[in-house]
Design a protein around this motif. Sequence first.
Motif, PDB file in Angstrom:
ATOM      1  N   ALA A  76       0.811  -1.211   0.000  1.00 31.84           N
ATOM      2  CA  ALA A  76       0.000   0.000   0.000  1.00 31.84           C
ATOM      3  C   ALA A  76       0.849   1.268   0.000  1.00 31.84           C
ATOM      4  O   ALA A  76       0.448   2.292  -0.544  1.00 31.84           O
ATOM      5  CB  ALA A  76      -0.940  -0.007   1.209  1.00 31.84           C
ATOM      6  N   SER A  77       2.039   1.217   0.582  1.00 25.57           N
ATOM      7  CA  SER A  77       2.895   2.405   0.611  1.00 25.57           C
ATOM      8  C   SER A  77       3.872   2.457  -0.561  1.00 25.57           C
ATOM      9  O   SER A  77       4.737   3.330  -0.607  1.00 25.57           O
ATOM     10  CB  SER A  77       3.659   2.468   1.938  1.00 25.57           C
ATOM     11  OG  SER A  77       4.523   1.360   2.046  1.00 25.57           O
ATOM     12  N   GLY A  78       3.725   1.527  -1.518  1.00 31.44           N
ATOM     13  CA  GLY A  78       4.537   1.574  -2.726  1.00 31.44           C
ATOM     14  C   GLY A  78       5.814   0.747  -2.708  1.00 31.44           C
ATOM     15  O   GLY A  78       6.543   0.725  -3.695  1.00 31.44           O
ATOM     16  N   GLN A  79       6.111   0.078  -1.605  1.00 31.34           N
ATOM     17  CA  GLN A  79       7.333  -0.723  -1.533  1.00 31.34           C
ATOM     18  C   GLN A  79       7.136  -2.058  -2.268  1.00 31.34           C
ATOM     19  O   GLN A  79       6.057  -2.618  -2.264  1.00 31.34           O
ATOM     20  CB  GLN A  79       7.766  -0.962  -0.078  1.00 31.34           C
ATOM     21  CG  GLN A  79       6.971  -2.001   0.685  1.00 31.34           C
ATOM     22  CD  GLN A  79       5.631  -1.526   1.237  1.00 31.34           C
ATOM     23  OE1 GLN A  79       5.075  -0.519   0.820  1.00 31.34           O
ATOM     24  NE2 GLN A  79       5.082  -2.278   2.165  1.00 31.34           N
ATOM     25  N   VAL A  80       8.201  -2.544  -2.911  1.00 36.43           N
ATOM     26  CA  VAL A  80       8.149  -3.840  -3.593  1.00 36.43           C
ATOM     27  C   VAL A  80       8.083  -4.933  -2.542  1.00 36.43           C
ATOM     28  O   VAL A  80       8.913  -4.996  -1.630  1.00 36.43           O
ATOM     29  CB  VAL A  80       9.385  -4.050  -4.499  1.00 36.43           C
ATOM     30  CG1 VAL A  80       9.391  -5.456  -5.087  1.00 36.43           C
ATOM     31  CG2 VAL A  80       9.425  -3.012  -5.602  1.00 36.43           C
ATOM     32  N   LEU A  81       7.069  -5.811  -2.657  1.00 36.34           N
ATOM     33  CA  LEU A  81       6.892  -6.904  -1.703  1.00 36.34           C
ATOM     34  C   LEU A  81       7.361  -8.243  -2.255  1.00 36.34           C
ATOM     35  O   LEU A  81       7.916  -9.059  -1.525  1.00 36.34           O
ATOM     36  CB  LEU A  81       5.418  -7.027  -1.293  1.00 36.34           C
ATOM     37  CG  LEU A  81       4.801  -5.833  -0.597  1.00 36.34           C
ATOM     38  CD1 LEU A  81       3.324  -6.081  -0.323  1.00 36.34           C
ATOM     39  CD2 LEU A  81       5.542  -5.519   0.690  1.00 36.34           C
ATOM     40  N   ALA A  82       7.105  -8.484  -3.552  1.00 38.11           N
ATOM     41  CA  ALA A  82       7.460  -9.771  -4.145  1.00 38.11           C
ATOM     42  C   ALA A  82       7.466  -9.633  -5.666  1.00 38.11           C
ATOM     43  O   ALA A  82       6.846  -8.732  -6.225  1.00 38.11           O
ATOM     44  CB  ALA A  82       6.464 -10.847  -3.721  1.00 38.11           C
ATOM     45  N   VAL A  83       8.194 -10.553  -6.312  1.00 40.66           N
ATOM     46  CA  VAL A  83       8.302 -10.531  -7.768  1.00 40.66           C
ATOM     47  C   VAL A  83       8.114 -11.932  -8.309  1.00 40.66           C
ATOM     48  O   VAL A  83       8.637 -12.902  -7.749  1.00 40.66           O
ATOM     49  CB  VAL A  83       9.673  -9.973  -8.218  1.00 40.66           C
ATOM     50  CG1 VAL A  83       9.798  -9.984  -9.733  1.00 40.66           C
ATOM     51  CG2 VAL A  83       9.893  -8.567  -7.683  1.00 40.66           C
ATOM     52  N   GLY A  84       7.365 -12.039  -9.388  1.00 42.40           N
ATOM     53  CA  GLY A  84       7.165 -13.301 -10.099  1.00 42.40           C
ATOM     54  C   GLY A  84       7.351 -13.047 -11.579  1.00 42.40           C
ATOM     55  O   GLY A  84       7.930 -12.022 -11.972  1.00 42.40           O
ATOM     56  N   SER A  85       6.846 -13.948 -12.423  1.00 40.52           N
ATOM     57  CA  SER A  85       6.969 -13.747 -13.863  1.00 40.52           C
ATOM     58  C   SER A  85       5.844 -14.447 -14.606  1.00 40.52           C
ATOM     59  O   SER A  85       5.202 -15.361 -14.081  1.00 40.52           O
ATOM     60  CB  SER A  85       8.321 -14.250 -14.362  1.00 40.52           C
ATOM     61  OG  SER A  85       8.447 -15.630 -14.127  1.00 40.52           O
ATOM     62  N   LEU A  86       5.634 -13.998 -15.846  1.00 40.18           N
ATOM     63  CA  LEU A  86       4.628 -14.611 -16.707  1.00 40.18           C
ATOM     64  C   LEU A  86       5.118 -15.965 -17.191  1.00 40.18           C
ATOM     65  O   LEU A  86       6.317 -16.148 -17.432  1.00 40.18           O
ATOM     66  CB  LEU A  86       4.354 -13.727 -17.929  1.00 40.18           C
ATOM     67  CG  LEU A  86       3.786 -12.333 -17.700  1.00 40.18           C
ATOM     68  CD1 LEU A  86       3.638 -11.595 -19.031  1.00 40.18           C
ATOM     69  CD2 LEU A  86       2.450 -12.406 -16.981  1.00 40.18           C
ATOM     70  N   VAL A  87       4.192 -16.896 -17.332  1.00 39.27           N
ATOM     71  CA  VAL A  87       4.519 -18.178 -17.966  1.00 39.27           C
ATOM     72  C   VAL A  87       4.157 -18.056 -19.444  1.00 39.27           C
ATOM     73  O   VAL A  87       3.648 -17.031 -19.894  1.00 39.27           O
ATOM     74  CB  VAL A  87       3.791 -19.371 -17.294  1.00 39.27           C
ATOM     75  CG1 VAL A  87       4.209 -19.499 -15.835  1.00 39.27           C
ATOM     76  CG2 VAL A  87       2.301 -19.243 -17.425  1.00 39.27           C
ATOM     77  N   SER A  88       4.391 -19.076 -20.212  1.00 40.47           N
ATOM     78  CA  SER A  88       4.110 -19.048 -21.646  1.00 40.47           C
ATOM     79  C   SER A  88       2.667 -18.663 -21.919  1.00 40.47           C
ATOM     80  O   SER A  88       1.755 -19.125 -21.243  1.00 40.47           O
ATOM     81  CB  SER A  88       4.371 -20.421 -22.264  1.00 40.47           C
ATOM     82  OG  SER A  88       5.721 -20.757 -22.116  1.00 40.47           O
ATOM     83  N   GLY A  89       2.490 -17.814 -22.921  1.00 41.84           N
ATOM     84  CA  GLY A  89       1.148 -17.393 -23.301  1.00 41.84           C
ATOM     85  C   GLY A  89       0.442 -18.477 -24.108  1.00 41.84           C
ATOM     86  O   GLY A  89       1.062 -19.221 -24.863  1.00 41.84           O
ATOM     87  N   ARG A  90      -0.869 -18.560 -23.928  1.00 42.09           N
ATOM     88  CA  ARG A  90      -1.732 -19.501 -24.659  1.00 42.09           C
ATOM     89  C   ARG A  90      -2.830 -18.719 -25.351  1.00 42.09           C
ATOM     90  O   ARG A  90      -3.318 -17.726 -24.807  1.00 42.09           O
ATOM     91  CB  ARG A  90      -2.368 -20.526 -23.711  1.00 42.09           C
ATOM     92  CG  ARG A  90      -1.374 -21.333 -22.911  1.00 42.09           C
ATOM     93  CD  ARG A  90      -0.751 -22.394 -23.776  1.00 42.09           C
ATOM     94  NE  ARG A  90       0.247 -23.123 -23.003  1.00 42.09           N
ATOM     95  CZ  ARG A  90       1.371 -23.574 -23.495  1.00 42.09           C
ATOM     96  NH1 ARG A  90       1.663 -23.374 -24.754  1.00 42.09           N
ATOM     97  NH2 ARG A  90       2.213 -24.233 -22.750  1.00 42.09           N
TER      98      ARG A  90
END
Length: 178
Positions: A112-126
Amino acid sequence: MSDPLFPGTSPTGLPQAATPFFPGQDVSPKSSRRILTFLLGAASGAIVVGLTWTVFALLPGLTAPPADNFSLKGSLTLTSTSLSGAYSGSECYGTGGYNDISKGAAVTVYGASGQVLAVGSLVSGRQGAGSLSCVFAFTVPEVPVGEKFYQVEVSHRGKVTVQADQARTTGVFVTLGN
């Protein structure tokens, strides 16, 4: 043996060692063994409880994982007239102005205060329901609980705000394109 005229003395007249005695106390060797057995049992029980606590408190993986994180799930649907040639077998990807939308693109979760909490990534598009849509699923692990809302950003495409309950239960579903 004590002299009847002088209790507490031996027949030689020397004092005898006094043994403490409490009314109703059984001082037989049998009762001493019972007391010793009880004390040894209590000490053994305390040791077992202490060791059990130590094992479960200090060794990771033996206790239930803390409920202070969750995995945020969702998808990004890319819709574009330029997707007609953006297929490679069963996978699809963004092209032209959407070439940053493909497998491996970053999905960032902010607090809510703008800090980065976690990062993931996209999997292959379908391929989506229409021939001009491409759907990318994602999972962002280890998102801390406790925020009132979360902001989710795919690549550099801007943040989408979602309520905390929605983020934990139904996930995040966004659309990008023309």
